[in-house]
Design an enzyme around this catalytic site. Structure first.
Site, short mmCIF file in Angstrom:
data_model
loop_
_atom_site.label_atom_id
_atom_site.label_comp_id
_atom_site.label_asym_id
_atom_site.label_seq_id
_atom_site.Cartn_x
_atom_site.Cartn_y
_atom_site.Cartn_z
N ASP A 59 33.22 49.49 34.24
CA ASP A 59 33.63 49.20 35.62
C ASP A 59 32.58 48.29 36.24
O ASP A 59 31.41 48.68 36.37
CB ASP A 59 33.74 50.51 36.40
N TYR A 153 39.91 41.67 51.16
CA TYR A 153 40.01 40.72 50.04
C TYR A 153 39.47 39.34 50.45
O TYR A 153 38.70 38.72 49.71
CB TYR A 153 41.46 40.62 49.58
N ILE A 186 49.82 32.54 42.46
CA ILE A 186 49.99 32.34 41.02
C ILE A 186 51.05 33.33 40.50
O ILE A 186 51.07 34.50 40.91
CB ILE A 186 48.66 32.56 40.28
#
Length: 243
Positions: A59, A153, A186
């Site tokens: 991770d 984000y 995308i």
């Protein structure tokens, strides 16, 4: 296409999507590819490569796990080092800012921004000693323009742009180039899951009137990795969304 024979490339988050497309492009260009994911990479995915890639499982948000995994890699007797690092791994946890919990904000920033640093620092140290290397960070167009429901984000990807510029300045004297790619919309499982009406609304804001392909991001990664006079840049690949 540049020839990456005898070059070693590590691509984080490369079990699917953009990361997998980038890894396969470097494999096709002759590179020795190292795949990374949080969970085990399937035999079916490994079978898509010409060569037999190495794999890493950890991770990126765990700095100790990242450091120990990379240390073990560098200690392998036959391992000569990483020439190109592609920081692709990341997550989303979208919500309007007024409803976003501090935990959701922190988790996305911790994975996308801190996680990139956790992988980059030990590799960057080795590249300094090697006196060569290329690092490509996968940012996002929303890190440049913002986006409703993606405060966490957007902030994490904007942070990657700043990290890219700083590392480019620090690495230049040792012939280490650091750039970023900022994809737009995308084609992926995520965009495919959007309602048709939502996709139509998004397309209205894209001058080229289509979503991009993962292979088109991979093309830019190959270009940046192979060009010795570009550093500190963020290349948008978004069909004109951010003009």
């Amino acid at each position: 296409m540049a020839d990456f024979t005898d070059k070693t490339v590590l691509v984080t988050g490369s079990s699917r999507g953009i990361g997998l497309a980038i890894a396969k492009a470097f494999d096709a260009a002759g590179a020795n590819v190292i795949l990374h994911a949080r969970s085990e990479i399937s035999p079916e995915t490994l079978a898509e490569f010409k060569s037999e890639p190495k794999t890493l499982q950890f991770d990126i948000a765990d700095p100790e796990a990242a450091e120990s995994s990379l240390k073990a890699l560098y200690k392998q007797e036959s391992f000569s080092g990483i020439d190109i690092l592609i920081n692709n791994a990341g997550i989303t946890k979208d919500q309007l800012a007024i409803a976003m919990t501090p935990a959701d904000f922190a988790q996305v920033v911790n994975v996308n921004l801190n996680g990139t640093f956790n992988v980059t620092q030990p590799v960057f140290k080795k590249m300094i000693r090697q006196k060569h290397g290329a690092i490509i960070n996968l940012a996002s167009v929303v890190g440049l323009m913002g986006n409703m429901g993606q405060a966490n984000y957007s902030a994490s990807k904007a942070g990657l742009v700043g990290l890219t510029k700083t590392l480019a300045k620090e690495g230049a004297r040792r012939h280490i180039r650091v750039n970023a790619i900022a994809p737009g919309m995308i084609v992926s499982d995520m965009t495919g899951a959007l309602p048709e009406k939502t996709q139509e609304e998004i397309l209205k804001n894209i001058p080229l009137s289509r979503f991009g392909e993962a292979s088109e991001i991979a093309d830019v990664a190959l270009f940046l990795a192979g060009n010795d006079y570009i550093t500190g840049q963020t290349i948008t690949v978004d069909g004109g969304l951010y003009i």
